[in-house]
Design an enzyme around this catalytic site. Structure first.
Site, PDB file in Angstrom:
ATOM      1  N   ASP A  36      76.053  55.107 -43.248  1.00 38.25           N
ATOM      2  CA  ASP A  36      75.513  53.513 -42.656  1.00 38.25           C
ATOM      3  C   ASP A  36      76.498  52.907 -41.946  1.00 38.25           C
ATOM      4  O   ASP A  36      75.859  51.565 -41.414  1.00 38.25           O
ATOM      5  CB  ASP A  36      76.051  53.067 -44.398  1.00 38.25           C
ATOM      6  N   LYS A 121      51.437  29.908 -49.660  1.00 37.92           N
ATOM      7  CA  LYS A 121      53.024  31.442 -49.246  1.00 37.92           C
ATOM      8  C   LYS A 121      53.887  30.663 -48.627  1.00 37.92           C
ATOM      9  O   LYS A 121      54.031  30.142 -47.726  1.00 37.92           O
ATOM     10  CB  LYS A 121      51.827  31.348 -47.946  1.00 37.92           C
ATOM     11  N   GLU A 178      59.465  34.146 -54.656  1.00 41.55           N
ATOM     12  CA  GLU A 178      60.095  34.328 -53.653  1.00 41.55           C
ATOM     13  C   GLU A 178      61.825  33.701 -53.498  1.00 41.55           C
ATOM     14  O   GLU A 178      61.335  33.279 -54.344  1.00 41.55           O
ATOM     15  CB  GLU A 178      59.493  33.061 -52.664  1.00 41.55           C
ATOM     16  N   LYS A 294      44.017  34.448 -54.807  1.00 42.51           N
ATOM     17  CA  LYS A 294      43.387  36.029 -55.662  1.00 42.51           C
ATOM     18  C   LYS A 294      42.341  36.232 -56.386  1.00 42.51           C
ATOM     19  O   LYS A 294      42.449  35.217 -56.546  1.00 42.51           O
ATOM     20  CB  LYS A 294      45.133  36.156 -56.160  1.00 42.51           C
ATOM     21  N   CYS A 429      76.646  32.323 -14.515  1.00 44.61           N
ATOM     22  CA  CYS A 429      77.704  31.974 -13.337  1.00 44.61           C
ATOM     23  C   CYS A 429      78.469  33.781 -13.380  1.00 44.61           C
ATOM     24  O   CYS A 429      78.826  34.182 -13.672  1.00 44.61           O
ATOM     25  CB  CYS A 429      78.569  31.252 -14.039  1.00 44.61           C
TER      26      CYS A 429
END
Ligand code: IVH
Length: 701
Positions: A36, A121, A178, A294, A429
């Protein structure tokens, strides 16, 4: 010897491919081949490069794949039902097609009723909440759809999420929806973060994701996260037989559901709902990026099923990116911490999608030229999902226009030359340490572990000392002792800690030429190139002499030629002058550019009055690996990579970062990935750590 540094675009492409490959091994095969930590290092390196070269950010950037791979540190949860995504439509015609497809699939006549729900949404992060016997047991992010991250502890801090369902709810309930942050909360969070010197977020979605996916749950708890339900996963029983019906029950159970969900009897009603939501978009408290339709009847949903990874019974009708026009008041040049000059458009304030915009990025000088935007123009801008708006171009108007924008060739922060290398879009720069915009970054590099390695002088202290005017150059660091009393009197310091720091600095008054060259932070002169130069020249003075010769040639050739082609020719010549394998035109040119700046020459001279630069230390032992090129890959168990490298070099080997035909030995630890595979393909000897240690032991005896 092949040490030419990988250019950022190539590296980003490689990182995208590697991350995708590892993500797949992790998810698809459940068999990761790197740790990981190594995975995180790839992601971090990618983020670093993207920060330094935002214009090179790829469409398939691993950073964009938020949650693609469960982050290290979070447990994994396999979803009982996959978390799907949605098919997208942009035009009304595509919505008409969708409804026709559904009818055809179900063999429904043109005039048979087909009710659809329509709802906003939300631009958030999808979450699956699992309840067993009425109690919240797990919360998982979407992840790759099949396996997500276990964020149960984090979600427990989100007030919108019920801990328990009312009595009578089915035994297994998975509510999906959500996690998001309201626009106002996002702005307040960013302001607070900025005031505290913390990281700020690009948009509410990133803020929500970053706040939820915190290993420290206390941080999540402080963040204003909200939840809105829009669907479900596994259910031991369905509490209603329509989409709208189930959502109404979820609301009864205590879940927030959209108050803009409408049941539409016809396609026209659905499109009207879309327009209504679009009209109110800016007034909604959270960011939305479209409307989801839907099929309302669940028996029909079940018959429709899914194609690939999206249900046939749902469609996302996306909003077009929001646009506005305003006046371009000025183009300012910002200098980043790495010296990159970025043009920023200053605009007459204008509202776009509920946000007042006053700045927009113009990316780079080519982009300004391509769009031909000039100060005083009326410009069109677009804000797509992100809060960083984009300038699309100038809008034709009346009256005379201003002059085309002249991109500066000197740095606005320090006045040094700003140069653009062949093939690069960015101008940088060359001021390095004298440039206030870059000073802290350069000094951090200077004291870094692989450079001067000054213990106790971390980023924070450097920032503090620079801010207080105690140091501005590397030489100043070695004169810090003059400020001893002032330092001791400071909060957070005492005589013991200050003396310890001063002793650590003193301990570095002698340094090898390889580290010294690396510490200067010359563009393209990384650790490997610095060591090659040190090995080739032996001493700093020999190197300096060669640089002077190269400069003389460069000067002669460049007379009267200022364009990019001339730079390429000049650089090619310089490479010949250096005549060292691994020092190509790009590197040679960067070295000459560095020493062409008088302040850099002064800075090095000043530093050399404080420190002694020791000649390159040649290998003291000869061994089976003397003169060979070694690559380490995978994780080592008995030592760090740095130690392994030092060990190899003591034995007279050269350590390279990547495998090529010139590699002689690859030492592969557990989790070795593409490098070991490449070595095998090239027929290069691949040994494990134990075999390597045996070689080392044999050399030492
Ligand atoms: S229904 C079968 N409804 O958009 C997929 N999704 O682009 C279920 N989203 O992963 C999605 N608002 O996280 C649905 N009102 C809404 C939504 C919504 C946002 C997200 C969802 C999904 C993504 C697909």
């Amino acid at each position: 010897m092949s040490v030419a540094a990988e250019d950022p675009a190539t590296e980003l492409a490689r990182l995208a491919a590697e991350v995708a490959e590892h993500a797949e091994r992790y998810h698809r095969d459940d068999a990761p081949t790197i740790s990981d930590t190594e995975y995180d290092a790839l992601i971090r390196r990618n983020a670093e490069l993207e920060a330094a070269h935002p214009e090179l950010t790829r469409a398939d950037s691993p950073a964009g794949a938020v949650g693609a791979a469960p982050a290290a540190g979070f447990g994994k949860i396999t979803h009982a039902r996959p978390m799907l995504s949605l098919d997208n439509a942009f035009a009304d015609g595509e919505v008409v097609d969708f409804v026709q497809r559904v009818r055809r699939f179900l063999r429904l006549a043109e005039d048979a009723p087909l009710a659809l729900t329509a709802e906003p949404k939300i631009d958030g992060l999808s979450l699956s909440l699992r309840y067993e016997d009425g109690a919240l047991v797990t919360a998982a992010t979407r992840g790759n759809g099949a396996v997500g991250e276990d964020v149960t502890a984090n979600v427990a801090t989100v007030g919108d999420v019920p801990r328990r369902l009312p009595p009578g709810a089915p035994t297994v309930v998975e509510v999906r929806g959500e996690v998001y942050m309201a626009k106002a909360d996002f702005l307040a969070l960013n302001a607070a973060q900025a005031a505290a010197g913390g990281r700020t977020f690009a948009n509410p979605r990133n803020a929500a994701a970053g706040s939820l996916r915190q290993l420290d749950v206390a941080i999540t708890a402080e963040r204003p996260l909200r939840f809105l339900a829009h669907g479900w996963g596994e259910m031991s029983a369905l509490p209603a037989d329509t989409q709208a019906g189930v959502m109404a029950i979820f609301a009864n159970w205590g879940f927030p559901v959209s108050d803009r969900l409408t049941l539409c009897a016809t396609l026209d009603e659905a499109l009207a709902a879309y327009r209504g939501i679009e009209t109110d978009r800016a007034r909604l408290p959270f960011d939305i990026d479209g409307v989801v339709y839907k099929v309302d009847r669940l028996d029909l949903q079940a018959r429709l099923g899914q194609v690939a990874r999206s249900p046939r019974w749902a469609l996302a009708h996306k909003f077009p990116a929001e646009r506005a026009t305003t006046r371009l008041l000025a183009i300012d040049i910002q200098v980043g911490r790495t010296g990159q000059l970025t043009p920023v458009a200053r605009l007459e304030p204008v509202g776009v999608g509920g946000v007042i915009v006053i700045n927009a990025t113009l990316h780079n000088e080519d982009e300004i030229a391509r769009k031909d935007v000039r100060v005083g123009d009326t410009v069109e801008l677009q804000r797509a999902g992100d809060v960083i708006p984009q300038i699309l171009g100038a809008v034709a108007g009346e009256g005379p226009r201003g002059e085309p924008f002249a991109f500066p060739t000197v740095c606005p922060a320090c006045g040094s030359h700003a140069v653009r290398e062949a093939g690069e879009v960015a101008r940088r720069c060359t001021g390095g340490l004298i440039c206030p915009a870059q000073r802290v970054e350069r000094l951090r590099h200077f004291v870094g572990r692989r450079a001067f390695d000054i213990e106790g002088l971390g980023a924070e202290r450097i920032e503090l000392f620079v801010a207080e005017g105690l140091i501005a150059t590397p030489g100043d660091m070695f004169r810090l002792a003059a400020h001893r009393d002032a330092l001791v009197a400071r909060k957070g310091f005492d005589a013991v800690s200050v003396d310890k720091l001063l002793a650590a600095i003193d301990a570095r008054r002698s340094i090898g030429v390889d580290r010294f060259l690396f510490a200067l932070g010359i563009r393209h002169v990384g650790e490997v190139v610095a060591r090659d130069l040190a090995r080739a020249f032996g001493t700093y003075d020999a190197f300096a002499e060669q640089v002077a010769a190269a400069r003389a040639i460069a000067f002669e050739r460049a007379l009267g030629e200022g364009d990019d082609k001339a730079r390429v020719r000049r650089a090619a010549t310089l490479a010949g002058v250096f005549a060292i394998g691994g020092v190509g035109p790009e590197i040679a040119s960067a070295i000459v550019d560095f020493f062409a700046e008088a302040h850099n020459v002064d800075l090095v001279a000043d530093l050399r009055r404080e420190v002694a630069v020791a000649p390159f230390a040649v290998a003291t032992l000869t061994s089976a690996v003397t003169g060979k090129t070694v690559v380490f890959t995978g994780s080592l168990e008995s030592m760090s990579r740095d130690e392994a490298r030092a060990q190899a070099e003591r034995l007279g080997a050269r350590v390279a970062a990547s495998v090529s035909a010139k590699t002689n030995i690859v030492v592969a630890g557990p989790g070795a990935g593409s490098k070991a595979a490449k070595a095998a393909a090239l027929g290069i000897e691949v040994i494990d750590e134990a075999a390597w240690l045996a070689l080392v032991a044999a050399a030492g005896s």
